[in-house]
Design a protein around this motif. Structure first.
Motif, PDB file in Angstrom:
ATOM      1  N   GLN A 104       0.905  -1.155   0.121  1.00  0.00           N
ATOM      2  CA  GLN A 104       0.015   0.062   0.008  1.00  0.00           C
ATOM      3  C   GLN A 104       0.593   1.114   0.039  1.00  0.00           C
ATOM      4  O   GLN A 104       0.490   2.136  -0.746  1.00  0.00           O
ATOM      5  N   ASP A 105       1.919   1.322   0.696  1.00  0.00           N
ATOM      6  CA  ASP A 105       2.737   2.554   1.091  1.00  0.00           C
ATOM      7  C   ASP A 105       3.807   2.539   0.336  1.00  0.00           C
ATOM      8  O   ASP A 105       4.872   1.847   0.630  1.00  0.00           O
ATOM      9  N   PRO A 106       4.037   3.430  -0.841  1.00  0.00           N
ATOM     10  CA  PRO A 106       4.983   3.250  -1.576  1.00  0.00           C
ATOM     11  C   PRO A 106       6.443   4.135  -1.061  1.00  0.00           C
ATOM     12  O   PRO A 106       7.346   4.020  -1.359  1.00  0.00           O
ATOM     13  N   TYR A 107       6.236   4.537   0.330  1.00  0.00           N
ATOM     14  CA  TYR A 107       7.197   5.332   0.980  1.00  0.00           C
ATOM     15  C   TYR A 107       7.930   4.269   1.798  1.00  0.00           C
ATOM     16  O   TYR A 107       9.000   4.364   2.171  1.00  0.00           O
ATOM     17  N   SER A 108       7.227   3.582   2.756  1.00  0.00           N
ATOM     18  CA  SER A 108       7.733   2.569   3.587  1.00  0.00           C
ATOM     19  C   SER A 108       8.058   1.149   3.065  1.00  0.00           C
ATOM     20  O   SER A 108       8.966   0.466   3.528  1.00  0.00           O
ATOM     21  N   SER A 109       7.555   0.739   1.667  1.00  0.00           N
ATOM     22  CA  SER A 109       8.090  -0.399   1.480  1.00  0.00           C
ATOM     23  C   SER A 109       9.111  -0.693   0.497  1.00  0.00           C
ATOM     24  O   SER A 109       9.584  -1.696   0.111  1.00  0.00           O
ATOM     25  N   LEU A 110       9.939   0.630   0.309  1.00  0.00           N
ATOM     26  CA  LEU A 110      11.135   0.365  -0.347  1.00  0.00           C
ATOM     27  C   LEU A 110      12.276   0.810   0.523  1.00  0.00           C
ATOM     28  O   LEU A 110      12.103   1.901   1.298  1.00  0.00           O
ATOM     29  N   SER A 111      13.414   0.266   0.544  1.00  0.00           N
ATOM     30  CA  SER A 111      14.365   0.543   1.542  1.00  0.00           C
ATOM     31  C   SER A 111      15.102   1.754   0.992  1.00  0.00           C
ATOM     32  O   SER A 111      15.379   1.916  -0.050  1.00  0.00           O
ATOM     33  N   SER A 161       9.006  10.671  -6.804  1.00  0.00           N
ATOM     34  CA  SER A 161       7.704  11.022  -6.373  1.00  0.00           C
ATOM     35  C   SER A 161       6.962   9.772  -5.760  1.00  0.00           C
ATOM     36  O   SER A 161       7.298   8.451  -6.036  1.00  0.00           O
ATOM     37  N   GLY A 162       5.734   9.963  -5.172  1.00  0.00           N
ATOM     38  CA  GLY A 162       5.068   8.765  -4.589  1.00  0.00           C
ATOM     39  C   GLY A 162       4.316   7.922  -6.028  1.00  0.00           C
ATOM     40  O   GLY A 162       4.692   6.625  -5.567  1.00  0.00           O
ATOM     41  N   GLY A 163       4.093   8.310  -6.902  1.00  0.00           N
ATOM     42  CA  GLY A 163       3.552   7.569  -8.026  1.00  0.00           C
ATOM     43  C   GLY A 163       4.915   6.977  -8.690  1.00  0.00           C
ATOM     44  O   GLY A 163       4.768   5.791  -8.991  1.00  0.00           O
ATOM     45  N   GLN A 164       6.064   7.550  -8.762  1.00  0.00           N
ATOM     46  CA  GLN A 164       7.043   6.850  -9.337  1.00  0.00           C
ATOM     47  C   GLN A 164       7.631   5.755  -8.189  1.00  0.00           C
ATOM     48  O   GLN A 164       8.132   4.742  -8.750  1.00  0.00           O
ATOM     49  N   ARG A 165       7.692   6.109  -7.141  1.00  0.00           N
ATOM     50  CA  ARG A 165       7.905   4.689  -6.110  1.00  0.00           C
ATOM     51  C   ARG A 165       7.040   3.550  -6.223  1.00  0.00           C
ATOM     52  O   ARG A 165       7.481   2.666  -6.038  1.00  0.00           O
TER      53      ARG A 165
END
Length: 352
Positions: A104-111, A161-165
């Motif tokens: 769900q969260d593209p910010y916390s799901s990527l190291s 950006s969030g969409g790119q993540r």
């Protein structure tokens, strides 16, 4: 007799996920949170199966259990004919190549400490997919597939950006060439315009690679756009399941009807629909009431609803519902008893 080619890619039978709660001790009563409580469904290959419901309905826990990221209390999960729910060790690793997840969260799901290219390459290295020399080329190709440039592989997640993540997350999920991708609310953290871009990307990738999606969302407008079949969950159970057109055209369960009343559409305005506000909160998943779990909030509930759990019935072809108040002729209670328009809003069947 149906053969392997006719078998759904994903088969879930009586899935249960119960979490122990409270302190352990010889004099303490053990209690459990019934997060998922007997869920069953099939997902045919190349289709998108959606699960919707309020927060706490158990939809995300269902997704995590299917990915073996949440403990399974009971039931079975079959993926491509293999028993995923019982696989361990190398067998589980082999099945993980066939099923991936977009979080769900593209910010916390990527190291934050890994470059984007390394994030997408990591599944290839961990699962030893392809020759090491060719993995860089595979990563570059994946970046192009999701609408990113090859040179962006050298950037860190905070530079996107969030969409790119989320595009990076999609590329990572595609890396192992899976059959099934579980999408756990993949656009809920994005702006509306970006949501549309990611949804269109997922549809394009599905057509190109014949992917199968299990799509989790609380947003019915999103589910209506991308899903072929939809299951509505309430407090750990599926209360209604049908194809997209049937569910939105004629919902049978009062809970589905209330959810759909909040979806803005030109069609609903033409039919004069109004929003239905559900009163009260769902019961505790630790201390579940007898009978229908929705009875305490349902404006059409009768005595039988509070004492006897409704059976799952196929009212129309491939349209199932669990509700005492839906007749065998398929007439739902909200059509038989229109709610009164009193000053307090919907509060029960209209009185003559």
């Amino acid at each position: 007799m149906s053969g392997p080619a006719d078998r759904p890619l994903l088969q879930v039978r009586d899935l249960k996920v119960h979490f122990r709660t409270g302190s352990r001790g010889p004099f303490r009563r053990q209690t459990f949170v019934h997060a998922v409580d007997g869920v069953s469904f099939d997902v045919p290959r190349g289709t998108t199966f959606g699960i919707v419901g309020e927060s706490g309905s158990g939809k995300s826990t269902t997704a995590l259990a299917i990915m073996r990221l949440a403990p399974i209390t009971g039931g079975t999960i079959d993926l491509a004919g293999a028993r995923l729910s019982e696989a361990e060790g190398n067998d589980l690793l082999a099945l993980r190549r066939k099923a991936q997840i977009i979080f769900q969260d593209p910010y916390s799901s990527l190291s934050p400490r890994m470059r984007a290219g390394a994030i997408v390459r990591e599944p290839l290295d961990l699962m030893e997919i392809g020759d090491p020399e060719g993995r860089d080329g595979r990563v570059a190709d994946l970046f192009g597939k999701v609408g990113l440039r090859a040179e962006q592989q050298a950037l860190f997640p905070h530079q996107f950006s969030g969409g790119q993540r989320q595009r990076i997350g999609v590329a990572r999920a595609l890396a192992s060439q899976p059959d099934l991708i579980v999408c756990d609310e993949p656009v809920s953290a994005l702006d509306v315009a970006i949501q549309a871009q990611i949804l269109n990307l997922l549809r394009a990738l599905q057509r190109e690679f014949r992917l199968t999606y299990l799509f989790i969302s609380h947003d019915l407008a999103v589910v209506q756009y991308i899903c072929d079949e939809i299951a509505v969950m309430y407090l750990g159970e599926i209360v209604e399941q049908a194809d997209r057109i049937s569910l939105f055209k004629r919902p049978l369960h009062p809970y589905t009807w209330a959810l759909l009343s909040a979806v803005p559409s030109a069609a609903s305005k033409r039919r004069g629909r109004r929003r239905v506000s559900l009163e009260g909160d769902p019961p505790s998943p630790i201390d579940l009431p007898p009978g229908c779990r929705f009875a305490g909030r349902c404006p059409f509930a009768e005595d039988i609803c509070r004492t006897e759990a409704p059976a799952r019935r196929e009212i129309f072809p491939k349209h199932w519902v669990s509700c005492h108040r839906v007749g065998d002729d398929g007439v739902p209670p909200h059509e038989m008893y229109p709610l009164a328009n009193g000053p307090g809003g919907p509060g029960g069947p209209a009185r003559p």
